[in-house]
Design an enzyme around this catalytic site. Sequence first.
Site, PDB file in Angstrom:
ATOM      1  N   ASN A   7       0.886  -1.174   0.000  1.00  0.00           N
ATOM      2  CA  ASN A   7       0.000   0.000   0.000  1.00  0.00           C
ATOM      3  C   ASN A   7       0.917   1.215   0.000  1.00  0.00           C
ATOM      4  O   ASN A   7       1.497   1.575   1.014  1.00  0.00           O
ATOM      5  CB  ASN A   7      -0.863  -0.049   1.273  1.00  0.00           C
ATOM      6  CG  ASN A   7      -1.820   1.122   1.357  1.00  0.00           C
ATOM      7  OD1 ASN A   7      -1.777   2.030   0.522  1.00  0.00           O
ATOM      8  ND2 ASN A   7      -2.668   1.113   2.360  1.00  0.00           N
ATOM      9  N   ARG A  91      -2.556  -2.220  -3.434  1.00  0.00           N
ATOM     10  CA  ARG A  91      -3.755  -1.413  -3.237  1.00  0.00           C
ATOM     11  C   ARG A  91      -3.663  -0.223  -4.186  1.00  0.00           C
ATOM     12  O   ARG A  91      -2.665   0.490  -4.211  1.00  0.00           O
ATOM     13  CB  ARG A  91      -3.808  -0.917  -1.803  1.00  0.00           C
ATOM     14  CG  ARG A  91      -4.979  -0.016  -1.580  1.00  0.00           C
ATOM     15  CD  ARG A  91      -4.946   0.617  -0.219  1.00  0.00           C
ATOM     16  NE  ARG A  91      -6.118   1.469  -0.079  1.00  0.00           N
ATOM     17  CZ  ARG A  91      -6.155   2.519   0.713  1.00  0.00           C
ATOM     18  NH1 ARG A  91      -5.097   2.862   1.429  1.00  0.00           N
ATOM     19  NH2 ARG A  91      -7.248   3.241   0.800  1.00  0.00           N
ATOM     20  N   HIS A 180     -12.848   2.807   0.162  1.00  0.00           N
ATOM     21  CA  HIS A 180     -12.814   1.739   1.181  1.00  0.00           C
ATOM     22  C   HIS A 180     -13.477   0.458   0.652  1.00  0.00           C
ATOM     23  O   HIS A 180     -14.008  -0.343   1.420  1.00  0.00           O
ATOM     24  CB  HIS A 180     -13.577   2.141   2.470  1.00  0.00           C
ATOM     25  CG  HIS A 180     -12.952   3.250   3.246  1.00  0.00           C
ATOM     26  ND1 HIS A 180     -13.702   4.248   3.850  1.00  0.00           N
ATOM     27  CD2 HIS A 180     -11.657   3.523   3.543  1.00  0.00           C
ATOM     28  CE1 HIS A 180     -12.898   5.082   4.479  1.00  0.00           C
ATOM     29  NE2 HIS A 180     -11.652   4.674   4.311  1.00  0.00           N
ATOM     30  N   ASN A 211     -10.210   6.791  10.795  1.00  0.00           N
ATOM     31  CA  ASN A 211      -9.812   8.173  10.612  1.00  0.00           C
ATOM     32  C   ASN A 211     -10.495   8.731   9.359  1.00  0.00           C
ATOM     33  O   ASN A 211     -11.032   9.824   9.340  1.00  0.00           O
ATOM     34  CB  ASN A 211      -8.292   8.237  10.522  1.00  0.00           C
ATOM     35  CG  ASN A 211      -7.808   9.645  10.690  1.00  0.00           C
ATOM     36  OD1 ASN A 211      -8.419  10.430  11.402  1.00  0.00           O
ATOM     37  ND2 ASN A 211      -6.735   9.970  10.015  1.00  0.00           N
ATOM     38  N   ARG A 241     -11.486  15.442   8.083  1.00  0.00           N
ATOM     39  CA  ARG A 241     -12.264  15.853   6.893  1.00  0.00           C
ATOM     40  C   ARG A 241     -13.682  16.252   7.293  1.00  0.00           C
ATOM     41  O   ARG A 241     -14.284  15.618   8.164  1.00  0.00           O
ATOM     42  CB  ARG A 241     -12.341  14.696   5.888  1.00  0.00           C
ATOM     43  CG  ARG A 241     -11.060  14.475   5.138  1.00  0.00           C
ATOM     44  CD  ARG A 241     -11.140  13.239   4.259  1.00  0.00           C
ATOM     45  NE  ARG A 241     -10.111  12.290   4.641  1.00  0.00           N
ATOM     46  CZ  ARG A 241     -10.086  11.013   4.264  1.00  0.00           C
ATOM     47  NH1 ARG A 241     -11.024  10.526   3.493  1.00  0.00           N
ATOM     48  NH2 ARG A 241      -9.109  10.222   4.657  1.00  0.00           N
ATOM     49  N   GLY A 331     -10.989   1.540  12.876  1.00  0.00           N
ATOM     50  CA  GLY A 331     -10.486   1.969  14.185  1.00  0.00           C
ATOM     51  C   GLY A 331     -11.555   2.386  15.179  1.00  0.00           C
ATOM     52  O   GLY A 331     -11.588   1.894  16.310  1.00  0.00           O
ATOM     53  N   GLU A 334     -14.487  -0.443  15.533  1.00  0.00           N
ATOM     54  CA  GLU A 334     -14.084  -1.648  16.268  1.00  0.00           C
ATOM     55  C   GLU A 334     -13.798  -1.372  17.741  1.00  0.00           C
ATOM     56  O   GLU A 334     -13.842  -2.286  18.558  1.00  0.00           O
ATOM     57  CB  GLU A 334     -12.813  -2.247  15.623  1.00  0.00           C
ATOM     58  CG  GLU A 334     -13.072  -2.840  14.254  1.00  0.00           C
ATOM     59  CD  GLU A 334     -11.786  -3.151  13.493  1.00  0.00           C
ATOM     60  OE1 GLU A 334     -10.758  -3.434  14.124  1.00  0.00           O
ATOM     61  OE2 GLU A 334     -11.824  -3.097  12.246  1.00  0.00           O
ATOM     62  N   GLU A 384      -8.139  -5.303   5.313  1.00  0.00           N
ATOM     63  CA  GLU A 384      -7.987  -4.948   3.900  1.00  0.00           C
ATOM     64  C   GLU A 384      -6.824  -5.698   3.257  1.00  0.00           C
ATOM     65  O   GLU A 384      -6.902  -6.101   2.100  1.00  0.00           O
ATOM     66  CB  GLU A 384      -7.823  -3.436   3.763  1.00  0.00           C
ATOM     67  CG  GLU A 384      -9.124  -2.726   4.138  1.00  0.00           C
ATOM     68  CD  GLU A 384      -9.020  -1.214   4.150  1.00  0.00           C
ATOM     69  OE1 GLU A 384      -9.263  -0.607   3.107  1.00  0.00           O
ATOM     70  OE2 GLU A 384      -8.704  -0.647   5.218  1.00  0.00           O
TER      71      GLU A 384
HETATM   72  P1  AMP Z   1      -8.235   3.646  11.227  1.00  0.00           P
HETATM   73  O1  AMP Z   1      -8.193   4.812  10.273  1.00  0.00           O
HETATM   74  O2  AMP Z   1      -9.246   2.630  10.876  1.00  0.00           O
HETATM   75  O3  AMP Z   1      -6.868   3.070  11.511  1.00  0.00           O
HETATM   76  O4  AMP Z   1      -8.744   4.245  12.631  1.00  0.00           O
HETATM   77  C1  AMP Z   1      -7.941   5.097  13.385  1.00  0.00           C
HETATM   78  C2  AMP Z   1      -8.806   5.768  14.434  1.00  0.00           C
HETATM   79  O5  AMP Z   1      -9.431   4.802  15.263  1.00  0.00           O
HETATM   80  C3  AMP Z   1      -8.047   6.650  15.401  1.00  0.00           C
HETATM   81  O6  AMP Z   1      -7.806   7.915  14.883  1.00  0.00           O
HETATM   82  C4  AMP Z   1      -9.007   6.714  16.575  1.00  0.00           C
HETATM   83  O7  AMP Z   1      -9.930   7.771  16.370  1.00  0.00           O
HETATM   84  C5  AMP Z   1      -9.759   5.406  16.510  1.00  0.00           C
HETATM   85  N1  AMP Z   1      -9.386   4.493  17.597  1.00  0.00           N
HETATM   86  C6  AMP Z   1      -8.354   3.628  17.663  1.00  0.00           C
HETATM   87  N2  AMP Z   1      -8.338   2.983  18.851  1.00  0.00           N
HETATM   88  C7  AMP Z   1      -9.379   3.460  19.578  1.00  0.00           C
HETATM   89  C8  AMP Z   1      -9.905   3.196  20.881  1.00  0.00           C
HETATM   90  N3  AMP Z   1      -9.350   2.303  21.705  1.00  0.00           N
HETATM   91  N4  AMP Z   1     -10.996   3.895  21.272  1.00  0.00           N
HETATM   92  C9  AMP Z   1     -11.573   4.798  20.454  1.00  0.00           C
HETATM   93  N5  AMP Z   1     -11.114   5.085  19.207  1.00  0.00           N
HETATM   94  C10 AMP Z   1     -10.050   4.430  18.779  1.00  0.00           C
END
Ligand code: AMP
Length: 397
Positions: A7, A91, A180, A211, A241, A331, A334, A384
């Site tokens: 990626n 990707r 996505h 994010n 964003r 993130g 989950e 992914e």
């Molecule tokens: P991603 O872009 O899918 O990697 O998600 C990243 C985002 O997930 C981070 O910026 C956080 O806002 C959120 N995140 C990660 N861990 C946690 C957690 N334990 N509790 C709440 N939000 C989380």
Amino acid sequence: MKVLVINCGSSSLKYQLIDSDTKQALAVGLCERIGLEIGCLKHTPAGRDKTVIDARMDNHEVAVSMVIAALTDKEHGVIEDLSEIQAVGHRVVHGGEKFASSTIITNEVIDAIEECNDLAPLHNPANLIGIRACKSLMKDVPMVAVFDTAFHQTIPDKAYLYALPMEYYEKYKIRKYGFHGTSHSYVSERMAEFCGLDINNSKIIVCHLGNGASISAVMNGKSIDTSMGFTPLSGLVMGTRSGDIDPSIIEFIAKKENKNLDEIMHLLNKESGIQGMSQVSSDFRDINKAMDEGNEKARIAFDVFVYRVVKYIGGFIASMNGVDAIAFTAGVGENDPKVRYDVCQYLKFMGITIDEEANKLRGEEVMLSTPDSKVKVAVIPTNEELTIARETVSLLK
Ligand code: AMP
């Protein structure tokens, strides 16, 4: 089969070496600051400690050769020899209308991806650099491109067209593409399995809340609508964003703040969303902490985020004329029980009820809805890279 999943960003390169038979990642890693004075490679072999190597990486070809060196290294490597890598899955962010599915990379495919550069000027050129770097270092290894947009190519015209003069679609292909796609595809399929639904006779909403965040309506296994649009800026409120705004705001800010278009696009992409509203952080962990401390702007940002998610879910339920299951992933989806709880509270009128104990779990596959809930709600961690590896293997077979 061992598949290297790449990626590639403009100055970074994430990789995973995946054994497609066991579905396990043998090693994961990241090259950062490619092209800058000092770069860095972080490499983690499965079950062992992370190694960090500081080194200058003048270009992506150097980065790929460092990745290969790390994977085959005597101490922290996971394979003996480069020949063990049987395929590379890349990707690619934008496949425009040309690619409705993953494809084996040929010179013609590279040209076609290049033709989509206009649609994703920050991402596609970087993805192509990664493809070319791998091609030059692994000449005989077959490679596959997996597109973020491909899964959404089944969206019908009534959902993908904007109400602009038709010539803009005809001339420039301005339309909703959605992103996505690998995540929405994997999570909807897994959600159907997890809930015992027949994917070919199912209505599933996938909330990919990270994010970057997007929601999709997946009917009978096919995406019929999604919240991101021509670019990944539209739809939900995201880390930095804005998501959907009234387009006239752009002109209004330009005049009031004497900003040019580039500055405003930067504002909407990098300084808005949760970060901009809360003035705390783009990260939900910080937002939750700030809310606990009584920070009012953090609370507002959180509430606006949840409300937008709910509006999209509601809209997509109407679009599909019902819903069987709602999946949370990425993130935030989950890991943030409060986001999930608040979203589901809005949906109680439909007979959706969730188990508050199950909802406390983070980062694992879990059914959130109670047995009597009218709609199944679950967390399905996205993967992914594994999806890219699977697509790569299935095309090459
Ligand atoms: P991603 O872009 O899918 O990697 O998600 C990243 C985002 O997930 C981070 O910026 C956080 O806002 C959120 N995140 C990660 N861990 C946690 C957690 N334990 N509790 C709440 N939000 C989380």
